[in-house]
Write an enzyme that holds these catalytic residues in place. Structure first.
Site, PDB file in Angstrom:
ATOM      1  N   GLY A  43       0.812  -1.242   0.034  1.00 16.17           N
ATOM      2  CA  GLY A  43      -0.023   0.028   0.001  1.00 16.17           C
ATOM      3  C   GLY A  43       0.667   1.354   0.017  1.00 16.17           C
ATOM      4  O   GLY A  43       0.383   2.264  -0.705  1.00 16.17           O
ATOM      5  N   GLU A  98       4.303   4.598   5.410  1.00 13.46           N
ATOM      6  CA  GLU A  98       2.992   3.542   5.412  1.00 13.46           C
ATOM      7  C   GLU A  98       2.027   4.435   4.771  1.00 13.46           C
ATOM      8  O   GLU A  98       1.866   5.562   4.699  1.00 13.46           O
ATOM      9  CB  GLU A  98       2.740   3.226   6.722  1.00 13.46           C
ATOM     10  CG  GLU A  98       2.951   1.959   7.333  1.00 13.46           C
ATOM     11  CD  GLU A  98       2.225   1.021   6.703  1.00 13.46           C
ATOM     12  OE1 GLU A  98       1.696   1.108   5.719  1.00 13.46           O
ATOM     13  OE2 GLU A  98       1.963  -0.126   7.497  1.00 13.46           O
ATOM     14  N   ASP A  99       0.917   3.519   4.197  1.00 16.10           N
ATOM     15  CA  ASP A  99      -0.185   4.081   3.688  1.00 16.10           C
ATOM     16  C   ASP A  99      -1.356   4.535   4.758  1.00 16.10           C
ATOM     17  O   ASP A  99      -1.553   5.801   4.839  1.00 16.10           O
ATOM     18  CB  ASP A  99      -0.996   3.086   2.775  1.00 16.10           C
ATOM     19  CG  ASP A  99      -1.081   1.689   3.356  1.00 16.10           C
ATOM     20  OD1 ASP A  99      -0.801   1.629   4.564  1.00 16.10           O
ATOM     21  OD2 ASP A  99      -1.357   0.998   2.579  1.00 16.10           O
ATOM     22  N   ASP A 102      -3.588   1.720  11.420  1.00 19.70           N
ATOM     23  CA  ASP A 102      -4.918   1.353  11.924  1.00 19.70           C
ATOM     24  C   ASP A 102      -4.769   0.664  13.585  1.00 19.70           C
ATOM     25  O   ASP A 102      -4.742   1.781  14.248  1.00 19.70           O
ATOM     26  CB  ASP A 102      -5.505   0.274  10.830  1.00 19.70           C
ATOM     27  CG  ASP A 102      -7.002  -0.152  11.139  1.00 19.70           C
ATOM     28  OD1 ASP A 102      -7.709   0.822  11.641  1.00 19.70           O
ATOM     29  OD2 ASP A 102      -7.003  -1.321  10.978  1.00 19.70           O
ATOM     30  N   PHE A 151     -13.351   1.492   6.114  1.00 23.73           N
ATOM     31  CA  PHE A 151     -12.434   0.690   5.515  1.00 23.73           C
ATOM     32  C   PHE A 151     -12.307   1.466   4.008  1.00 23.73           C
ATOM     33  O   PHE A 151     -13.176   1.876   3.518  1.00 23.73           O
ATOM     34  CB  PHE A 151     -12.791  -0.632   5.188  1.00 23.73           C
ATOM     35  CG  PHE A 151     -11.858  -1.391   4.546  1.00 23.73           C
ATOM     36  CD1 PHE A 151     -10.815  -2.051   5.159  1.00 23.73           C
ATOM     37  CD2 PHE A 151     -12.005  -1.664   3.054  1.00 23.73           C
ATOM     38  CE1 PHE A 151      -9.913  -2.676   4.589  1.00 23.73           C
ATOM     39  CE2 PHE A 151     -10.992  -2.251   2.630  1.00 23.73           C
ATOM     40  CZ  PHE A 151      -9.804  -3.028   3.245  1.00 23.73           C
ATOM     41  N   VAL A 152     -11.027   2.081   3.888  1.00 27.32           N
ATOM     42  CA  VAL A 152     -10.788   2.744   2.586  1.00 27.32           C
ATOM     43  C   VAL A 152     -10.164   1.991   1.656  1.00 27.32           C
ATOM     44  O   VAL A 152      -9.274   1.025   2.020  1.00 27.32           O
ATOM     45  CB  VAL A 152     -10.202   4.045   3.225  1.00 27.32           C
ATOM     46  CG1 VAL A 152     -11.169   5.139   3.902  1.00 27.32           C
ATOM     47  CG2 VAL A 152      -9.073   3.897   4.036  1.00 27.32           C
ATOM     48  N   ARG A 164      -6.280  -0.126  -5.750  1.00 28.38           N
ATOM     49  CA  ARG A 164      -5.064   0.472  -5.358  1.00 28.38           C
ATOM     50  C   ARG A 164      -4.798   1.714  -6.258  1.00 28.38           C
ATOM     51  O   ARG A 164      -4.541   2.790  -5.894  1.00 28.38           O
ATOM     52  CB  ARG A 164      -3.925  -0.310  -5.510  1.00 28.38           C
ATOM     53  CG  ARG A 164      -3.695  -1.268  -4.538  1.00 28.38           C
ATOM     54  CD  ARG A 164      -2.246  -1.803  -4.544  1.00 28.38           C
ATOM     55  NE  ARG A 164      -2.341  -3.205  -3.800  1.00 28.38           N
ATOM     56  CZ  ARG A 164      -2.432  -3.379  -2.647  1.00 28.38           C
ATOM     57  NH1 ARG A 164      -2.206  -2.537  -1.605  1.00 28.38           N
ATOM     58  NH2 ARG A 164      -2.292  -4.597  -2.104  1.00 28.38           N
TER      59      ARG A 164
HETATM   60  P1  5GP Z   1      -2.404  -1.804  11.389  1.00 27.35           P
HETATM   61  O1  5GP Z   1      -1.354  -3.064  11.625  1.00 27.35           O
HETATM   62  O2  5GP Z   1      -2.050  -0.553  11.663  1.00 27.35           O
HETATM   63  O3  5GP Z   1      -3.901  -2.357  12.064  1.00 27.35           O
HETATM   64  O4  5GP Z   1      -2.660  -2.000   9.892  1.00 27.35           O
HETATM   65  C1  5GP Z   1      -1.902  -1.437   8.768  1.00 27.35           C
HETATM   66  C2  5GP Z   1      -2.108  -1.919   7.360  1.00 27.35           C
HETATM   67  O5  5GP Z   1      -3.382  -2.462   7.600  1.00 27.35           O
HETATM   68  C3  5GP Z   1      -1.853  -1.000   6.609  1.00 27.35           C
HETATM   69  O6  5GP Z   1      -0.797  -0.808   6.153  1.00 27.35           O
HETATM   70  C4  5GP Z   1      -2.811  -1.470   5.541  1.00 27.35           C
HETATM   71  O7  5GP Z   1      -2.137  -2.351   4.598  1.00 27.35           O
HETATM   72  C5  5GP Z   1      -3.969  -2.314   6.291  1.00 27.35           C
HETATM   73  N1  5GP Z   1      -5.090  -1.260   6.349  1.00 27.35           N
HETATM   74  C6  5GP Z   1      -5.597  -0.690   7.468  1.00 27.35           C
HETATM   75  N2  5GP Z   1      -6.776  -0.022   7.484  1.00 27.35           N
HETATM   76  C7  5GP Z   1      -6.934  -0.208   6.138  1.00 27.35           C
HETATM   77  C8  5GP Z   1      -8.069   0.296   5.349  1.00 27.35           C
HETATM   78  O8  5GP Z   1      -8.998   0.940   5.793  1.00 27.35           O
HETATM   79  N3  5GP Z   1      -8.157  -0.112   4.020  1.00 27.35           N
HETATM   80  C9  5GP Z   1      -7.228  -0.938   3.641  1.00 27.35           C
HETATM   81  N4  5GP Z   1      -7.302  -1.104   2.070  1.00 27.35           N
HETATM   82  N5  5GP Z   1      -6.198  -1.311   4.358  1.00 27.35           N
HETATM   83  C10 5GP Z   1      -6.222  -0.879   5.731  1.00 27.35           C
END
Ligand code: 5GP
Length: 180
Positions: A43, A98-99, A102, A151-152, A164
């Protein structure tokens, strides 16, 4: 494809403004320092490509690939390195790009991993942040745009490997993931 999109949450113009702002801040903060940008795949590549072109300082870059949610919209909490970086970050400043942050689990893991490699610092730059979803405490030094718990997709972010390429950050129609 358009039927799967609920709407635009953050427009490409707003994203662009934020990227320019972050580029200026990072260029100022790392002036005269040895900086390595580490893009988190998949991402993070769109944001990394935009961000690095807004930097006015010399930088090195590499990419790391970690496991994502697969075809689900929920985090499993398990982080797996699929492809590591090739360069040595000892005595360098690392900026993880990072993208989205979350739960924070991915970045907590990556920050700790990079700290074992002898860098001068490890900081985080994310395009988007969902602070209400945090499960672990993590400092996000550079944040583009805070978004609500939705969720985006788009701007590098996928659902089941797709979307993407959308230039705006969009919300996915719940009917798509309700099918899960
Ligand atoms: P975390 O470990 O902080 O929960 O998640 C990080 C990763 O989860 C991000 O790099 C991304 O790949 C994925 N992610 C988290 N939220 C979203 C979302 O709303 N949409 C998408 N497509 N990926 C997400």
């Amino acid at each position: 494809m358009q039927n799967d999109i609920e709407g635009i949450l953050v427009s490409r113009d707003t994203i662009r403004e934020k990227v320019i702002e972050l580029g200026k801040r990072i260029s100022k903060d790392y002036e005269g320092k040895d900086l390595v940008l580490v893009g988190v795949l998949k991402g993070g590549f769109v944001f990394l490509a935009d961000l690095m072109r807004e930097l006015s300082i010399p930088v090195d870059m590499d990419l790391i690939s970690v496991s994502s949610y697969g075809a689900s919209t929920k985090s499993s909490g398990v982080v797996r390195i699929i492809k590591d970086i090739d360069i040595n970050v000892a005595n360098k400043h690392v900026l993880l790009v990072e993208d989205i942050v979350d739960t924070g689990l991915t970045l907590k893991y990556l920050k700790e991993l990079f700290y074992t490699r002898g860098p001068l610092s490890v900081k985080v730059c994310t395009a988007f942040d969902k602070p209400s979803r945090r499960k672990v405490e993590i400092e996000v030094e550079y944040c583009g745009i805070e978004i609500p718990d939705k969720f985006v997709i788009g701007y590098g972010l996928d659902y089941a490997g797709k979307y993407r390429n959308l230039p705006d950050l969009c919300t996915l129609s719940p009917k798509v993931y309700m099918k899960e």
